[in-house]
Write an enzyme that holds these catalytic residues in place. Structure first.
Site: not given
Length: 351
Positions: A311, A185
């Site tokens: 997200d 990430h």
């Protein structure tokens, strides 16, 4: 907006890159912001989210620590059946060694508690303190085998170092041995690279995240990491941080660099760099609900390599799921995109 029950369709919508932070970690970030010894990117990113009076960052932060009714209500409103929770960027990776170990354990316990309370709504990924590899391996094993977490979150670089470095090999080998994926990430660029991005206001999600995390993933590939740990599996968001678009050029230039011996770091690989994205790496659509980009990624990597993510709470858009449902996929393709791939990669139970 599509909010019908999952029983009315042939698939569950699983969102695979959904952020969480214990309130204690948020408080620790606030404490760090009052000191001088923090990276430029941390001050830029967390200073904005934790100290701005603008309603957008305030809404994000208010949602981060919630694993109960509010998050589930947000999921229902957007039509999300299941979230895979992971510790928000920059996670443990800006903390001292001792603090990273302690906050990783806290986050893992909290996520596991939420999964137990809401098993049909949540799964989770484990955090570790990367700078102490033995304790990181121990915590990852605990999180997977005892707490039931489904992978490892790596919020990109660790104080300017990357996962291709030898000191992180035991952690990645442990993930491979446990047969769980590593989710790579973004976070902000390290101090050695960030100045031109901050100067232009481009250090965050607008471009800096992709530049930093795309570099990280490419380093992992070209270093031969996947040859050394052949059963390592990696998931990366934002449709691969731009790399799918460059695969032909990367392969071409990598071949020339190997032949010329220009760089000590560039050695022959068992596959072309592009092929590792088809054998070891999966992409999610987090922050990228855009049909042309999704279609392109599927076309070059394979339909079985691209799965859905929202997200949350950073990019929480109520109409996004309806847009994704409207993609011109068959029912079987839609099932795979929203559910099937995620269940296989993260070994989720069928609920």
């Amino acid at each position: 907006m599509s909010t019908e029950s999952s029983t009315a369709r042939a698939y569950r919508r699983i969102a695979t890159e959904e952020a969480y932070a214990p309130q204690e970690l948020i408080d620790e970030y606030l404490r760090l912001l009052k000191t001088d010894n923090v990276e430029i990117g941390f001050r830029s990113l967390m200073g904005y989210f934790l100290q701005s009076s603008h309603p957008q960052p305030q809404q994000v932060v208010s949602r981060l620590a919630d694993l109960g009714e509010r998050r589930i209500a947000d999921m229902d409103a957007a039509g999300i059946d299941h979230q895979i929770l992971s510790l928000t960027s920059p996670g443990t990776q800006v903390l001292s060694v001792d603090a990273a170990r302690d906050f990783a354990r806290l986050a893992n316990d909290r996520i596991a508690e939420a999964v137990r309370a809401h098993p049909t709504r949540y799964s989770g990924l484990a955090a570790v303190g990367f700078e102490d590899a033995p304790s990181a391996v121990e915590e990852l094993e605990r999180a997977v085998t005892t707490l039931g977490l489904k992978g490892l979150i790596a919020n990109s670089h660790i104080k300017g170092t990357y996962l291709d470095a030898p000191q992180y090999l035991p952690i990645l080998q442990a993930a491979a041995d446990l047969d769980v994926p590593v989710y790579l990430h973004p976070q902000t660029l390290p101090d050695a690279a960030i100045s031109p991005y901050v100067e232009a206001g481009l250090d965050g999600a607008v471009w800096g995240f992709a530049a930093e995390t795309g570099l990280h993933l490419l380093r992992m590939i070209t270093s031969g990491l996947f040859d050394r740990v052949p059963n390592l599996r990696v998931v990366v968001g934002h449709l691969g941080e731009g790399l799918p678009y460059f695969l032909s050029r990367i392969d071409h230039m990598h071949q020339k660099q190997v032949a010329s011996g220009r760089y000590e770091a560039i050695k022959p690989l068992q596959q072309k760099p592009s092929e590792y994205l088809r054998t070891h790496i999966w992409l999610t659509t987090s922050g990228m609900p855009w049909e042309p980009a999704i279609t392109f990624a599927r076309s070059v990597l394979g339909n079985d390599r691209v799965m859905y993510a929202m997200d949350y709470p950073y990019q929480y858009e109520l109409d996004e799921v309806a847009q994704m449902d409207a993609l011109s996929y068959s029912e079987q393709e839609r099932y795979e995109f929203f559910q099937g791939i995620a269940e296989r990669v993260f070994k989720l139970p069928r609920l």
